[in-house]
Design an enzyme around this catalytic site. Structure first.
Site, PDB file in Angstrom:
ATOM      1  N   MET A   1      10.501  24.618   0.896  1.00 47.16           N
ATOM      2  CA  MET A   1       9.668  23.762   0.043  1.00 47.16           C
ATOM      3  C   MET A   1      10.424  23.568  -0.676  1.00 47.16           C
ATOM      4  O   MET A   1      10.161  21.444  -1.163  1.00 47.16           O
ATOM      5  CB  MET A   1       8.478  24.736   0.002  1.00 47.16           C
ATOM      6  CG  MET A   1       7.361  23.455  -1.329  1.00 47.16           C
ATOM      7  SD  MET A   1       6.134  24.977  -2.138  1.00 47.16           S
ATOM      8  CE  MET A   1       5.382  25.307  -1.243  1.00 47.16           C
TER       9      MET A   1
ATOM     10  N   ARG B   1     -10.289  -1.253  15.131  1.00 47.04           N
ATOM     11  CA  ARG B   1     -10.576  -0.147  13.514  1.00 47.04           C
ATOM     12  C   ARG B   1     -11.544  -1.174  12.270  1.00 47.04           C
ATOM     13  O   ARG B   1     -12.208   0.097  12.054  1.00 47.04           O
ATOM     14  CB  ARG B   1      -8.992  -0.168  12.691  1.00 47.04           C
ATOM     15  CG  ARG B   1      -8.633   0.507  12.026  1.00 47.04           C
ATOM     16  CD  ARG B   1      -7.485   0.821  11.237  1.00 47.04           C
ATOM     17  NE  ARG B   1      -6.744  -0.289  11.489  1.00 47.04           N
ATOM     18  CZ  ARG B   1      -5.747   0.077  10.097  1.00 47.04           C
ATOM     19  NH1 ARG B   1      -4.524   0.961  10.540  1.00 47.04           N
ATOM     20  NH2 ARG B   1      -4.695  -1.385  10.261  1.00 47.04           N
TER      21      ARG B   1
ATOM     22  N   TYR C   1      14.180  30.545   6.118  1.00 43.45           N
ATOM     23  CA  TYR C   1      13.089  31.815   7.126  1.00 43.45           C
ATOM     24  C   TYR C   1      13.545  31.103   8.421  1.00 43.45           C
ATOM     25  O   TYR C   1      13.506  30.763   8.701  1.00 43.45           O
ATOM     26  CB  TYR C   1      12.204  30.477   6.560  1.00 43.45           C
ATOM     27  CG  TYR C   1      11.227  30.547   5.046  1.00 43.45           C
ATOM     28  CD1 TYR C   1      11.608  32.617   4.838  1.00 43.45           C
ATOM     29  CD2 TYR C   1      11.176  29.286   4.420  1.00 43.45           C
ATOM     30  CE1 TYR C   1      10.416  32.003   3.248  1.00 43.45           C
ATOM     31  CE2 TYR C   1      10.988  29.379   3.011  1.00 43.45           C
ATOM     32  CZ  TYR C   1      10.686  30.649   2.637  1.00 43.45           C
ATOM     33  OH  TYR C   1      10.259  30.784   1.171  1.00 43.45           O
TER      34      TYR C   1
ATOM     35  N   LYS D   1       0.871  -1.142   0.014  1.00 44.52           N
ATOM     36  CA  LYS D   1      -0.241   0.250  -0.092  1.00 44.52           C
ATOM     37  C   LYS D   1       1.077   1.321  -0.256  1.00 44.52           C
ATOM     38  O   LYS D   1       1.964   1.480   0.276  1.00 44.52           O
ATOM     39  CB  LYS D   1      -0.855  -0.088   1.092  1.00 44.52           C
ATOM     40  CG  LYS D   1      -0.015  -0.617   2.587  1.00 44.52           C
ATOM     41  CD  LYS D   1      -1.104  -0.159   3.878  1.00 44.52           C
ATOM     42  CE  LYS D   1      -0.253  -0.500   5.051  1.00 44.52           C
ATOM     43  NZ  LYS D   1      -1.056  -0.282   6.357  1.00 44.52           N
TER      44      LYS D   1
END
Ligand SMILES: *Cc1c(COP(=O)(O)O)cnc(C)c1O
Length: 369
Positions: A313, A138, A264, A39
């Site tokens: 980023m 779950r 930053y 997955k």
């Protein structure tokens, strides 16, 4: 791969190492059947490449996926072992699941009845697994519901209940609770076994299969162990191989004098003249911003280069003074043999699963030749 420029950052996956780790997992599980968990893009490694390689390994009965999108990708990749959707399915997905005979679980009679109707419409029997909630909370039937549910399930003539699954909540931290889950699973499987032929009985993920013997299970669901991480201390940990490298390139090298602030928020100021390298990777690629100011480093030319200031980023600034001769285009390792994912997770205050699955979609996945 047709990049206009060399990639600024990429993932290199070693599918042979994943196959090796699957063999370790299989041995630890006493040769049981395997449902390798692929997955979340095979934990960020690249779904198709990993599944195609593992498809050739012995004992693989299913590939564990999270949703029908991943199941489709496996089918389109020509993977032979069927996908198995681990979580609850949505009603709108079930027609497709039945049509392709994908593996799945149900946690309620309503879901089972829906699958039964769809199987009737398609004119065949559909095989599925019952989820059992032995303590994860779950999904799944509660053990005490079985007495009432079994007779009703037996009325659904277009279904074949071929498996039972459950999931540990604390296999890496609470042996007593885990033992209780194993006991409940055994009770449920014996009760179900009186009415259905349970070809597949599965409970343990990586921590479960490394730490516990589960007599009533005949299949395990290894996830993180395939990707080289032992979630619990084990002598077998030393046998696991690193499966993934996260790499970036030096985009720029600059010599800064003392007293220049970096990135930053100006959380870092050069105390001395510093050779600073700017790398083409950032938090948008999944290298967490939380690594800012945590003592994290990357490896360039085999040297540890501390991260300076905040992760941005798309770019990351490191002190490359130690990497003698560093130049633009040099590779930097951010995860790999020199920088285990566990270390990165620890810096970020997270877990290896999170780091792997957070690796960004804009990182090309390159298969190690
Ligand atoms: C993700 C998952 C696994 C694999 O877990 P690991 O801890 O990575 O081995 C196994 N079973 C289920 C149901 C899962 O959701």
């Amino acid at each position: 791969m047709n990049h206009e420029s060399p990639p600024r950052a990429w993932v290199e996956t070693d599918v042979e190492a994943v196959a090796h780790n699957l063999r370790v997992a299989r041995r630890l599980a006493g040769g049981a059947l395997q449902m390798p968990i692929v997955k979340a893009n095979a934990y960020g490694h690249g779904l198709e490449a990993v599944a195609r390689r593992l498809d050739a390994e012995e004992g693989v009965a299913f590939f564990g996926v999270a949703n029908v999108g991943e199941a489709r990708r496996l089918m389109q990749a020509g993977v032979e072992a069927p996908p198995f959707i681990l979580g609850p399915t949505f009603a709108a997905e079930r027609e497709e699941i039945v049509r392709h005979n994908w593996g799945c679980v149900v946690s309620s009679l309503a879901e089972a009845e829906h699958f039964d109707r769809l199987a009737a419409l398609s004119g065949r029997r559909f095989a599925l697994h019952l989820a059992l909630d032995t303590g994860m909370g779950r999904e799944g039937f509660l053990p005490e519901q079985l007495g009432c549910v079994i007779p009703q399930l037996k009325q659904l003539h277009h279904l074949r209940i071929e498996g039972a699954m459950s999931h540990f909540s604390s296999a890496d931290e609470d042996p007593a609770y885990t033992a209780e889950q194993i006991r409940l699973f055994g009770d449920c499987v014996r009760e179900l076994g009186l009415h259905f032929e349970l070809t597949y009985r599965h409970l343990g993920a990586s921590a479960g299969l490394m730490g516990f013997r589960i007599p009533e299970a005949n299949m395990t669901r290894p996830g993180i162990i395939l990707y080289g991480v032992a979630p619990v201390p084990s002598p077998a940990a030393a046998e696991l191989r690193t499966t993934l490298r996260l790499l970036s390139r030096v985009a720029l090298v600059r010599d800064l004098p003392a007293g220049r602030s970096i990135s930053y928020g100006r959380t870092y100021t050069t105390p001395v003249p510093t050779r600073v390298a700017t790398l083409g990777i950032g938090y948008a690629d999944g290298w967490p911003r939380h690594l800012s100011g945590r003592g994290a480093y990357v490896s360039i030319r085999g040297q540890r280069c501390p991260v300076l200031g905040r992760v941005t980023m798309d770019l990351l600034i490191v002190d490359a003074t130690a990497a003698t001769g560093v130049c633009e285009g040099d590779e930097a390792e951010l995860i790999g043999p020199e920088l285990p994912v566990q270390q990165v997770a620890e810096w970020a205050g997270g877990i290896p699963w999170e780091i792997f699955t957070g690796l960004g979609v804009r990182l090309p996945r390159i298969i190690k030749p």
